[in-house]
Scaffold this motif. Structure first.
Motif, PDB file in Angstrom:
ATOM      1  N   HIS A 138       3.731   3.229  -1.241  1.00 15.84           N
ATOM      2  CA  HIS A 138       3.920   2.041  -1.726  1.00 15.84           C
ATOM      3  C   HIS A 138       4.344   1.072  -0.536  1.00 15.84           C
ATOM      4  O   HIS A 138       4.967   1.230   0.288  1.00 15.84           O
ATOM      5  CB  HIS A 138       5.393   1.898  -2.632  1.00 15.84           C
ATOM      6  N   HIS A 148      -3.185   0.707 -10.005  1.00 16.07           N
ATOM      7  CA  HIS A 148      -2.629   0.247 -11.425  1.00 16.07           C
ATOM      8  C   HIS A 148      -3.415   0.372 -12.366  1.00 16.07           C
ATOM      9  O   HIS A 148      -3.507   0.103 -13.307  1.00 16.07           O
ATOM     10  CB  HIS A 148      -2.029  -1.106 -11.251  1.00 16.07           C
ATOM     11  N   HIS A 169       2.899  -1.805 -13.004  1.00 16.85           N
ATOM     12  CA  HIS A 169       4.080  -2.061 -12.209  1.00 16.85           C
ATOM     13  C   HIS A 169       4.961  -3.250 -12.681  1.00 16.85           C
ATOM     14  O   HIS A 169       4.117  -4.541 -12.749  1.00 16.85           O
ATOM     15  CB  HIS A 169       3.462  -2.312 -10.791  1.00 16.85           C
ATOM     16  N   HIS A 203      -0.790   3.251 -14.349  1.00 14.47           N
ATOM     17  CA  HIS A 203       0.220   2.818 -14.586  1.00 14.47           C
ATOM     18  C   HIS A 203       0.442   1.388 -14.513  1.00 14.47           C
ATOM     19  O   HIS A 203      -0.599   0.751 -13.696  1.00 14.47           O
ATOM     20  CB  HIS A 203       1.334   3.389 -13.430  1.00 14.47           C
ATOM     21  N   HIS A 205       8.496  -1.750  -3.626  1.00 12.97           N
ATOM     22  CA  HIS A 205       9.297  -1.024  -4.260  1.00 12.97           C
ATOM     23  C   HIS A 205      10.591  -1.060  -3.335  1.00 12.97           C
ATOM     24  O   HIS A 205      11.098   0.075  -3.265  1.00 12.97           O
ATOM     25  CB  HIS A 205       8.653   0.129  -4.467  1.00 12.97           C
ATOM     26  N   ASP A 264       7.356   1.467 -11.670  1.00 10.03           N
ATOM     27  CA  ASP A 264       6.223   1.720 -12.239  1.00 10.03           C
ATOM     28  C   ASP A 264       6.262   2.483 -13.668  1.00 10.03           C
ATOM     29  O   ASP A 264       7.084   3.368 -13.722  1.00 10.03           O
ATOM     30  CB  ASP A 264       5.334   2.890 -11.249  1.00 10.03           C
ATOM     31  N   MET A 287       4.693  -2.312  -6.086  1.00 10.70           N
ATOM     32  CA  MET A 287       3.423  -1.894  -6.459  1.00 10.70           C
ATOM     33  C   MET A 287       3.320  -0.544  -5.838  1.00 10.70           C
ATOM     34  O   MET A 287       3.736  -0.412  -4.629  1.00 10.70           O
ATOM     35  CB  MET A 287       2.343  -2.743  -6.309  1.00 10.70           C
ATOM     36  N   THR A 288       2.509   0.308  -6.454  1.00 13.04           N
ATOM     37  CA  THR A 288       2.101   1.469  -5.727  1.00 13.04           C
ATOM     38  C   THR A 288       0.573   1.553  -5.634  1.00 13.04           C
ATOM     39  O   THR A 288      -0.075   0.868  -6.277  1.00 13.04           O
ATOM     40  CB  THR A 288       2.506   2.639  -6.599  1.00 13.04           C
TER      41      THR A 288
HETATM   42 ZN   LIG Z   1       4.318  -0.005  -8.051  1.00 12.78          ZN
END
Ligand SMILES: [Zn+2]
Length: 329
Positions: free
Chosen positions: A160, A257, A262, A260, A163, A170, A1-2
């Protein structure tokens, strides 16, 4: 996840204080999640890249055991020449023998090429190609792919907590345009914010049935373990899913999120050292669990003290095999 950020108006450092179901914490980003949540994070679809990235200066003492692992893995520009395998957990591990997702495919394009994060386990590449091929059938023209992993995975200098093992990707909530984007556009255009200003739902001007269909297609892929989206997106999916709801189980609300989604795939069978994501409860997650995200305390948290920057894990904190991945030719 970012970018596990709080809602735009809310300091994210407060987020870790709210009661989350233990599975949500442990499964999402590992035992160090709370610590990682406190780290400011950039590197999402709305953060621009550059056409002329400066190489990082060499480290004065790369062998110092105190050196943060992100400083070491963040300087690797090519994959470890080893058989492909994932080592460790999504938020605490690394990746041997990574493959790059080609920057252009028939129905995908990779964004922010300057970050060099389009690397993954071959299973992740195969999944993305499969989803991209399916996308037009869902009404989504094609995928704009954001961050995957670094060439050798591992912790990143920006953006992140997870990842790290080549199993996360993503995907922008912006459909691919009907042309090849220039290098500059790939660095500079922003992903689309789909969450409404009040954070309580998606923006009806932006959200479409194709968004639902694309996320549904991803969730139904048997290789997919979990999908992270903003809670407002989960709410929309719960509303729009109709009677076919089993796939909602994999869709987990999380901070950020909102530009985007994830996707996290399962541990590959070739990777005995990969630590799996534990499953969510068996329901669709559209009940009380979701309501929690729209409580006043989560939507508008009171500000706390400023978060201190944290160096993140050192090599000794990662699985031992990650040292070989780092040192391999
Ligand atoms: Zn991500």
């Amino acid at each position: 996840m970012t970018r596990m950020t709080a809602p735009r108006s809310a300091p994210r450092r407060r987020m870790a204080r709210f009661a989350l179901a233990p599975w949500a914490i442990a499964r999402c980003a590992g035992a160090s999640l709370l610590a990682q949540l406190l780290v400011p994070a950039i590197a999402s679809g709305q953060d621009k890249g550059t056409l002329n990235p400066h190489p990082l200066p060499p480290l004065a003492k790369p062998d110092d055991p105190a050196t943060p692992a992100k400083e070491l893995f963040g300087r690797k520009t090519a994959p470890a020449n080893l058989q492909a395998r994932t080592i460790g957990f999504y938020s605490k591990g690394c990746l041997a023998g990574a493959t790059a997702l080609p920057i252009n495919g028939p129905t995908w394009q990779v964004m922010r090429l300057s970050r060099n994060r389009n690397w993954g386990h071959p299973n992740l590449i195969a999944f993305l190609e499969r989803l991209a091929a399916q996308a037009p059938k869902t009404g989504w023209h094609g995928l704009l792919v954001g961050d995957m992993s670094q060439p050798r995975g591992g912790p990143m200098l920006t953006g992140h907590a997870s990842h790290q093992v080549g199993l996360d990707a993503d995907i922008w909530l912006t459909p691919m345009p009907n042309r090849e984007l220039t290098r500059q556009e790939r660095e500079e255009i922003s992903a689309t914010m789909v969450v409404a200003e009040d954070r309580r739902d998606v923006d009806p001007q932006v959200w479409t049935p194709a968004h639902v269909a694309l996320i549904r297609a991803a969730a139904k892929d048997p290789q997919v373990a979990r999908i992270f989206v903003n809670a407002a997106i989960k709410k929309a999916l719960c509303r729009d899913a109709g009677s076919d709801r089993h796939w909602l189980n994999k869709v987990q609300p999380w901070w950020g999120h909102d530009y985007h989604f994830h996707v996290r795939i399962v541990c590959p069978t070739d990777s005995p050292e990969c630590t799996p994501q534990q499953p969510r409860p068996a329901d669709d997650g559209c009940g009380e669990e979701l309501d929690h995200w729209f409580t006043e305390a989560v939507l508008h948290p009171k500000p706390g003290p400023p978060a201190k920057p944290r160096p993140g894990p050192r090599m000794a904190d990662l699985p031992a095999a990650c040292r070989q991945v780092l040192l391999a030719p």
